[in-house]
Scaffold this active site. Structure first.
Site, PDB file in Angstrom:
ATOM      1  N   LYS A  22       0.906  -1.630   0.092  1.00  0.00           N
ATOM      2  CA  LYS A  22       0.165  -0.006  -0.187  1.00  0.00           C
ATOM      3  C   LYS A  22       0.544   0.711  -0.144  1.00  0.00           C
ATOM      4  O   LYS A  22       0.804   2.182  -0.664  1.00  0.00           O
ATOM      5  CB  LYS A  22      -0.622  -0.199   1.039  1.00  0.00           C
ATOM      6  CG  LYS A  22      -1.662   1.198   1.011  1.00  0.00           C
ATOM      7  CD  LYS A  22      -2.332   1.567   3.262  1.00  0.00           C
ATOM      8  CE  LYS A  22      -1.613   1.298   4.179  1.00  0.00           C
ATOM      9  NZ  LYS A  22      -1.601   2.601   4.683  1.00  0.00           N
ATOM     10  N   ASN A  23       1.968   1.515   0.738  1.00  0.00           N
ATOM     11  CA  ASN A  23       2.834   2.214   0.948  1.00  0.00           C
ATOM     12  C   ASN A  23       3.549   3.082   0.093  1.00  0.00           C
ATOM     13  O   ASN A  23       4.622   3.945  -0.345  1.00  0.00           O
ATOM     14  CB  ASN A  23       3.210   2.673   2.404  1.00  0.00           C
ATOM     15  CG  ASN A  23       2.152   3.031   3.141  1.00  0.00           C
ATOM     16  OD1 ASN A  23       1.199   2.631   3.375  1.00  0.00           O
ATOM     17  ND2 ASN A  23       2.645   2.371   5.142  1.00  0.00           N
ATOM     18  N   CYS A 118      -3.933  12.851  12.844  1.00  0.00           N
ATOM     19  CA  CYS A 118      -4.223  11.845  13.206  1.00  0.00           C
ATOM     20  C   CYS A 118      -4.055  11.118  14.229  1.00  0.00           C
ATOM     21  O   CYS A 118      -3.839  11.348  15.293  1.00  0.00           O
ATOM     22  CB  CYS A 118      -3.739  10.703  11.933  1.00  0.00           C
ATOM     23  SG  CYS A 118      -2.845   9.748  11.832  1.00  0.00           S
ATOM     24  N   ARG A 123       1.354  14.636  13.405  1.00  0.00           N
ATOM     25  CA  ARG A 123       2.714  14.701  12.006  1.00  0.00           C
ATOM     26  C   ARG A 123       2.127  15.478  11.233  1.00  0.00           C
ATOM     27  O   ARG A 123       1.495  15.425  10.085  1.00  0.00           O
ATOM     28  CB  ARG A 123       0.888  13.327  11.423  1.00  0.00           C
ATOM     29  CG  ARG A 123       1.302  12.408  12.023  1.00  0.00           C
ATOM     30  CD  ARG A 123       0.493  10.625  11.525  1.00  0.00           C
ATOM     31  NE  ARG A 123       1.488  10.540  10.391  1.00  0.00           N
ATOM     32  CZ  ARG A 123       1.054   9.516  10.116  1.00  0.00           C
ATOM     33  NH1 ARG A 123      -0.135   8.975   9.969  1.00  0.00           N
ATOM     34  NH2 ARG A 123       1.747   8.997   8.461  1.00  0.00           N
ATOM     35  N   ASP A 316       5.330   0.000  12.012  1.00  0.00           N
ATOM     36  CA  ASP A 316       4.194  -0.246  11.548  1.00  0.00           C
ATOM     37  C   ASP A 316       3.753  -1.949  11.894  1.00  0.00           C
ATOM     38  O   ASP A 316       3.315  -1.857  11.202  1.00  0.00           O
ATOM     39  CB  ASP A 316       4.482  -0.263   9.762  1.00  0.00           C
ATOM     40  CG  ASP A 316       4.158   1.515   9.257  1.00  0.00           C
ATOM     41  OD1 ASP A 316       3.111   2.149  10.491  1.00  0.00           O
ATOM     42  OD2 ASP A 316       4.099   1.210   8.203  1.00  0.00           O
ATOM     43  N   ARG A 408      -8.231  -0.526   5.311  1.00  0.00           N
ATOM     44  CA  ARG A 408      -7.281   0.453   4.369  1.00  0.00           C
ATOM     45  C   ARG A 408      -5.577  -0.575   3.576  1.00  0.00           C
ATOM     46  O   ARG A 408      -5.257   0.321   2.954  1.00  0.00           O
ATOM     47  CB  ARG A 408      -7.354   1.256   5.114  1.00  0.00           C
ATOM     48  CG  ARG A 408      -8.139   2.559   5.998  1.00  0.00           C
ATOM     49  CD  ARG A 408      -7.695   3.068   6.868  1.00  0.00           C
ATOM     50  NE  ARG A 408      -6.622   4.462   6.021  1.00  0.00           N
ATOM     51  CZ  ARG A 408      -6.419   5.760   6.063  1.00  0.00           C
ATOM     52  NH1 ARG A 408      -7.462   5.669   7.729  1.00  0.00           N
ATOM     53  NH2 ARG A 408      -6.082   6.324   5.664  1.00  0.00           N
TER      54      ARG A 408
HETATM   55  N1  EPU Z   1       7.444  14.189  10.692  1.00  0.00           N
HETATM   56  C1  EPU Z   1       7.850  15.726  10.728  1.00  0.00           C
HETATM   57  N2  EPU Z   1       7.012  16.626   9.507  1.00  0.00           N
HETATM   58  C2  EPU Z   1       7.313  16.020   8.123  1.00  0.00           C
HETATM   59  C3  EPU Z   1       7.794  15.128   8.287  1.00  0.00           C
HETATM   60  C4  EPU Z   1       7.162  13.606   9.147  1.00  0.00           C
HETATM   61  O1  EPU Z   1       7.715  16.272  11.939  1.00  0.00           O
HETATM   62  O2  EPU Z   1       7.127  17.180   8.122  1.00  0.00           O
HETATM   63  C5  EPU Z   1       7.925  13.674  11.199  1.00  0.00           C
HETATM   64  C6  EPU Z   1       6.391  12.831  11.879  1.00  0.00           C
HETATM   65  O3  EPU Z   1       5.138  13.557  12.393  1.00  0.00           O
HETATM   66  C7  EPU Z   1       6.379  11.595  12.502  1.00  0.00           C
HETATM   67  C8  EPU Z   1       8.478  10.649  11.735  1.00  0.00           C
HETATM   68  O4  EPU Z   1       8.458  12.411  11.567  1.00  0.00           O
HETATM   69  O5  EPU Z   1       6.652  11.317  13.921  1.00  0.00           O
HETATM   70  C9  EPU Z   1       8.163  10.467  10.859  1.00  0.00           C
HETATM   71  O6  EPU Z   1       6.669  10.521   9.958  1.00  0.00           O
HETATM   72  P1  EPU Z   1       7.061   9.934   8.926  1.00  0.00           P
HETATM   73  O7  EPU Z   1       6.769  11.098   7.651  1.00  0.00           O
HETATM   74  O8  EPU Z   1       8.514   9.164   8.134  1.00  0.00           O
HETATM   75  O9  EPU Z   1       6.168   9.486   8.520  1.00  0.00           O
HETATM   76  P2  EPU Z   1       4.726   9.122   6.964  1.00  0.00           P
HETATM   77  O10 EPU Z   1       5.731   9.823   5.552  1.00  0.00           O
HETATM   78  O11 EPU Z   1       3.757  10.476   7.685  1.00  0.00           O
HETATM   79  C10 EPU Z   1       5.143   6.604   6.204  1.00  0.00           C
HETATM   80  C11 EPU Z   1       3.890   5.454   5.967  1.00  0.00           C
HETATM   81  C12 EPU Z   1       3.282   4.870   7.403  1.00  0.00           C
HETATM   82  C13 EPU Z   1       4.200   4.956   8.475  1.00  0.00           C
HETATM   83  C14 EPU Z   1       5.511   5.980   8.230  1.00  0.00           C
HETATM   84  C15 EPU Z   1       6.375   6.425   8.737  1.00  0.00           C
HETATM   85  C16 EPU Z   1       3.003   6.513   4.102  1.00  0.00           C
HETATM   86  C17 EPU Z   1       2.152   6.661   3.128  1.00  0.00           C
HETATM   87  N3  EPU Z   1       2.190   5.713   5.677  1.00  0.00           N
HETATM   88  O12 EPU Z   1       4.350   7.761   6.820  1.00  0.00           O
HETATM   89  O13 EPU Z   1       2.280   4.269   7.420  1.00  0.00           O
HETATM   90  O14 EPU Z   1       4.190   4.505   9.425  1.00  0.00           O
HETATM   91  O15 EPU Z   1       6.028   6.161   7.235  1.00  0.00           O
HETATM   92  O16 EPU Z   1       7.194   4.407   8.512  1.00  0.00           O
HETATM   93  O17 EPU Z   1       4.004   5.651   3.507  1.00  0.00           O
HETATM   94  C18 EPU Z   1       0.801   2.820   7.955  1.00  0.00           C
HETATM   95  O18 EPU Z   1       0.795   2.289   6.740  1.00  0.00           O
HETATM   96  O19 EPU Z   1      -0.202   2.265   8.787  1.00  0.00           O
HETATM   97  C19 EPU Z   1       1.125   3.972   8.545  1.00  0.00           C
HETATM   98  C20 EPU Z   1       1.179   4.596   9.288  1.00  0.00           C
END
Ligand code: EPU
Length: 434
Positions: A22-23, A118, A123, A316, A408
């Protein structure tokens, strides 16, 4: 609202096919915005998040065609007709933020709703915004929307404060159309990020350092169409590995990339689970995919884990691992370092008689003799599936509410588990009182 009812006890035995990730699919779909030629994704699972991304891209003018039996999705962005990603869609799926970079790169403008917090954390997307600003975009926030504009992106060196997954993807997709060279340091190197980068390369992008924490993009080449086979879902594989382990069963996970889960297999082995890489099969979906056998006959040992960005233990898979640890002989300390609120499964597991104490970013799980079935629910995907895993091993009946979270990210979950002997069924349109 659907619910899943599980009668715990049966040891799972059989084969479980692992779907496309998915991701990986979500940003790959967004990459279609970067070209006026069609791109075809193969190994695309049937998930509600992918339907939502199709809806969002259609809104932008992308023609999306899905063939569920062939597991393909073709996306054709001959022209982008709308550069606004509305709150109504983004608020339902945070990953919608990945259209920001491609819209800006292709159209010179994008207005994307801020996703908001969320269930698992606040996030923020500040690193996405700062990265795009470094490439020369003018960005301001107004009325809950990110307004981004550029008269032409220019390559830059960007050091990410944290290896954000979708942040890296957004900046990467913008950088392929930035003039000159962009260097992204401390880039995320999750397999899904690599899959996106590899797909962009097959569309004509010049990207070096894929799989490392420094991505070097020579931007400016117009991208064309491609056909791309999506990587297997390592988190789905990890989830079913625990389903095998927690029921003291013996399952073969079909079509996985073993190396993508090294930091997961190790603690699982230390917990007493036997992990066996099988000879590659001619029938595997892809030449580099293999089958992994997961069996458990010993008692579950307590193992401490701490979540980290890839290649560390994946956040995850934290909730699922915790479900396994509830039944360990001894205790396990589980520390969550990625998200500040990713323990929502704890009170629900405790309702099933788990013994878990939370302290800030860590929990102490003291193993219990058995879990007992209960009616439970959770407010995110991985927390919800951890309750299904607990239910497979619990005494009696477990009802997991709010199954839409599971839909999802897990394709045909009841069918995959039932094929291995689980007593699990979905009841449609159950109580909406929750
Ligand atoms: N963060 C910030 N600022 C930013 C971006 C991230 O502070 O601009 C923080 C976030 O709040 C978090 C950390 O950095 O504490 C990591 O966040 P990241 O941006 O890596 O997560 P994401 O890109 O929003 C993706 C996956 C998530 C997975 C995370 C970590 C997708 C669509 N989602 O989220 O997947 O947990 O990376 O590996 O790729 C799931 O599939 O259940 C899921 C939540």
């Amino acid at each position: 609202m659907d619910k899943i009812i599980i009668t715990g006890g049966p040891q799972l035995r059989g084969e479980i096919p692992i779907s496309g990730a998915k991701n990986a699919v979500l940003p790959l779909m967004a990459a279609s915005i970067l070209t006026d030629k069609p791109i075809t994704l193969q190994n695309v699972p049937k998930l509600s998040d992918i339907t939502l991304m199709s809806e969002l891209l259609s809104h932008h003018g992308v023609h999306v065609t899905r063939d569920f039996s062939a597991q393909t999705c073709t996306l054709h962005a001959a022209s982008i007709t709308d550069t606004v990603a509305p709150y109504e869609i983004v608020s339902k799926m945070r990953a919608s933020i990945v259209v920001l970079g491609p819209l800006l790169a292709r159209c010179g403008e994008a207005v994307v709703s801020l996703p908001g917090g969320c269930a698992i954390g606040t996030r923020p997307v500040n690193m996405h915004i700062d990265g795009l600003r470094s490439l020369g975009a003018d960005i301001y926030i107004e009325n809950g929307y990110i307004h981004a504009k550029t008269s032409g992106l220019v390559g830059a060196t960007i050091v990410l404060p944290f290896a954000t997954v979708t942040g890296t993807e957004n900046i990467l997709m913008a950088a392929v159309y930035a003039r000159g060279t962009t260097v992204i340091k401390n880039a995320a190197k999750e397999p899904e990020v690599c899959d996106l980068a590899n797909c962009l390369v097959s569309m004509g992008a010049q990207i070096g350092g894929i799989g490392t924490d420094t991505l070097v993009i020579d931007g400016g080449t117009r991208l064309g169409g491609t056909t791309h086979f999506v990587v297997p879902d390592r988190i789905e594989a990890a989830t079913y590995a625990i389903a095998g382990a927690i029921t003291h069963g013996d399952v073969v996970l079909k079509n996985v990339v073993y190396d993508d889960l090294l930091a997961f297999w190790q603690p699982l082995e230390r917990a007493g689970v036997v992990i066996e890489r099988m000879e590659p099969q001619a029938a595997n979906a892809h030449a580099s995919y293999e089958d992994v056998r997961v069996s458990m006959s010993a008692e579950i040992k307590g193992v401490d884990v701490m979540t980290e960005p890839h290649p560390g233990f994946p956040t995850d898979a934290q909730a699922q691992f915790m479900a396994l640890m509830t039944l360990c002989n001894g205790a396990a300390m589980i520390t969550e370092t990625i998200f500040e609120n990713r323990f929502m499964h704890v009170p629900e597991l405790c309702r099933m008689c788990a013994d878990i104490t939370t302290h800030n970013a860590s929990v102490l799980v003291r193993g219990v003799n058995h879990l007992t079935g209960a009616t439970v629910m959770a407010t995110d995907l991985r927390a919800s599936v951890s309750l299904v895993l607990a239910g497979l091993a619990a005494k009696g009946e477990t009802t997991v509410q709010r199954v839409y979270h599971i839909d999802r990210g897990y394709e045909r979950i009841e069918e995959k588990l039932r094929t291995c002997g689980a007593e699990i069924e979905r009841v449609q349109g159950g109580s909406t009182a929750l």
